[in-house]
Every structure is written in structure tokens, then in C-alpha cells.
Design a protein around this motif. Structure first.
Motif, PDB file in Angstrom:
ATOM      1  N   GLN A 115     -10.000   3.478   5.965  1.00 43.91           N
ATOM      2  CA  GLN A 115      -9.496   3.605   4.602  1.00 43.91           C
ATOM      3  C   GLN A 115      -8.218   2.802   4.423  1.00 43.91           C
ATOM      4  O   GLN A 115      -7.998   2.178   3.383  1.00 43.91           O
ATOM      5  N   ARG A 116      -7.374   2.783   5.449  1.00 37.48           N
ATOM      6  CA  ARG A 116      -6.145   1.980   5.389  1.00 37.48           C
ATOM      7  C   ARG A 116      -6.497   0.485   5.348  1.00 37.48           C
ATOM      8  O   ARG A 116      -5.864  -0.277   4.639  1.00 37.48           O
TER       9      ARG A 116
ATOM     10  N   THR B  53       0.876  -1.172   0.000  1.00 38.82           N
ATOM     11  CA  THR B  53       0.000   0.000   0.000  1.00 38.82           C
ATOM     12  C   THR B  53       0.911   1.219   0.000  1.00 38.82           C
ATOM     13  O   THR B  53       2.097   1.122   0.302  1.00 38.82           O
ATOM     14  N   TYR B  54       0.358   2.361  -0.331  1.00 40.61           N
ATOM     15  CA  TYR B  54       1.143   3.597  -0.424  1.00 40.61           C
ATOM     16  C   TYR B  54       0.664   4.580   0.633  1.00 40.61           C
ATOM     17  O   TYR B  54      -0.438   4.468   1.161  1.00 40.61           O
TER      18      TYR B  54
ATOM     19  N   SER C 121      -3.442   7.558  -0.466  1.00 45.23           N
ATOM     20  CA  SER C 121      -4.486   6.620  -0.870  1.00 45.23           C
ATOM     21  C   SER C 121      -4.852   6.764  -2.339  1.00 45.23           C
ATOM     22  O   SER C 121      -4.872   7.864  -2.878  1.00 45.23           O
TER      23      SER C 121
ATOM     24  N   LEU D  15      -7.610  -4.024  -1.055  1.00 50.81           N
ATOM     25  CA  LEU D  15      -7.286  -3.812  -2.466  1.00 50.81           C
ATOM     26  C   LEU D  15      -5.963  -4.474  -2.819  1.00 50.81           C
ATOM     27  O   LEU D  15      -5.804  -5.045  -3.899  1.00 50.81           O
ATOM     28  N   ALA D  16      -4.998  -4.402  -1.896  1.00 50.94           N
ATOM     29  CA  ALA D  16      -3.697  -5.041  -2.153  1.00 50.94           C
ATOM     30  C   ALA D  16      -3.837  -6.562  -2.214  1.00 50.94           C
ATOM     31  O   ALA D  16      -3.103  -7.225  -2.950  1.00 50.94           O
TER      32      ALA D  16
ATOM     33  N   ASN E  98     -15.266  -0.469  -4.361  1.00 52.62           N
ATOM     34  CA  ASN E  98     -13.820  -0.326  -4.469  1.00 52.62           C
ATOM     35  C   ASN E  98     -13.147  -1.686  -4.523  1.00 52.62           C
ATOM     36  O   ASN E  98     -12.271  -1.933  -5.366  1.00 52.62           O
TER      37      ASN E  98
ATOM     38  N   GLU F  30      -7.434  -0.283   1.888  1.00 48.95           N
ATOM     39  CA  GLU F  30      -6.264  -0.390   1.022  1.00 48.95           C
ATOM     40  C   GLU F  30      -5.630  -1.778   1.108  1.00 48.95           C
ATOM     41  O   GLU F  30      -5.143  -2.305   0.120  1.00 48.95           O
TER      42      GLU F  30
ATOM     43  N   LEU G 208      -7.902   5.478  -3.534  1.00 49.36           N
ATOM     44  CA  LEU G 208      -9.244   4.937  -3.419  1.00 49.36           C
ATOM     45  C   LEU G 208     -10.224   5.789  -4.224  1.00 49.36           C
ATOM     46  O   LEU G 208      -9.931   6.931  -4.566  1.00 49.36           O
TER      47      LEU G 208
END
Length: 143
Positions: free
Chosen positions: A132-133, A64-65, A68, A139-140, A79, A136, A70
């Protein structure tokens, strides 16, 4: 410079250092965003030093970065679904997902895995930063 690190399955490591010490550069080298000036990067024993980022991602090396990426106007579920869809063979299909869509089920499982089921229908913009983290991470893990 001169970093040697081994992380075995299930282990966690922390990389600590002051601003400018090279923490982000190290991760950029590991994930393929930067080419290392020397040495090798091995993932499950395979030398991935010269692999592009997408090849490393296909093998399961993700990150993750700090900033965000998103879609704040979409829901948590949407998402995660888009992340699953983006790495699937049918990613360019214009057909809407059906009720028994495998990618919808995969997205549901990821939402549950990161403990966001209670907010899966909420827009991302309404989530707390920590949530939100968590998103993420889902998503990863998609793919």
C-alpha cells in the motif's frame, strides 16, 4: 527552528527526531500545508514559500502521508488511473477510457515503476501494508 537543508537531485536525506521534535511540521511547511513562520523554501532554485500546495504539486513537489488515502475497494490499477486522471485536463469527462487511452498507459507505467505489476488487478484492501505504501508512491508520482 533554524533548519537549513539542501537536497540535490538524486540525493536522499533522513529527518530524525523524537516525537514532537517537528519532523511533520517541517514537511508540512515544505509542501505548503503550513506556512513557515520565517525563512524560505526553494524548489529547484525557485522560491515556493508562498505558493499553495497545488502549485507546488504542479512543479513536482509531492509527498505521501502517514494515513493512507487509498480506495480500498478498487484495484491497484484503478487507484493509479484515478490519480493520473485527477491531474489531467480531461478529469471531468464522463467518457470511459478506451484501450489506447494515454492515462491508462501512464497508470500502467507507474504501476510497473513501483513494482506492483503482479498485483495490479488486486483490490487495495487485500494488499500488505508495504505494498500500500508502494502504491501511495505511485499516486504521488502521478501528474
Amino acid at each position: 527552528t533554524d533548519v537549513t537543508m539542501t537536497v540535490r537531485p538524486g540525493e536522499r536525506r533522513a529527518v530524525l527526531g523524537s516525537n514532537g521534535a517537528g519532523k511533520t511540521t517541517l514537511f508540512n511547511c515544505i509542501t505548503g500545508d503550513f506556512a513557515p513562520s520565517s525563512g524560505t523554501i526553494r524548489f529547484f532554485g525557485e522560491d515556493v514559500t508562498h505558493f499553495p500546495p497545488y502549485e507546488r504539486i504542479r512543479r513536482g513537489l509531492r509527498r505521501t502521508y502517514q494515513i493512507s488515502a487509498l480506495f480500498p475497494g478498487l484495484t491497484v490499477q484503478d487507484n493509479v488511473y484515478l490519480a493520473c486522471r485527477g491531474v489531467s485536463r480531461g478529469r471531468f469527462s464522463l467518457l470511459r477510457p478506451g484501450q489506447n487511452d494515454a492515462l491508462m498507459h501512464a497508470a500502467d507505467n507507474l504501476v510497473q515503476a513501483v513494482h506492483l505489476s503482479a498485483v495490479k488487478d488486486q483490490r487495495v484492501a487485500e494488499l500488505a501494508h508495504g505494498q500500500q505504501r508502494q502504491l501511495e508512491i505511485a499516486l504521488a508520482l502521478a501528474g
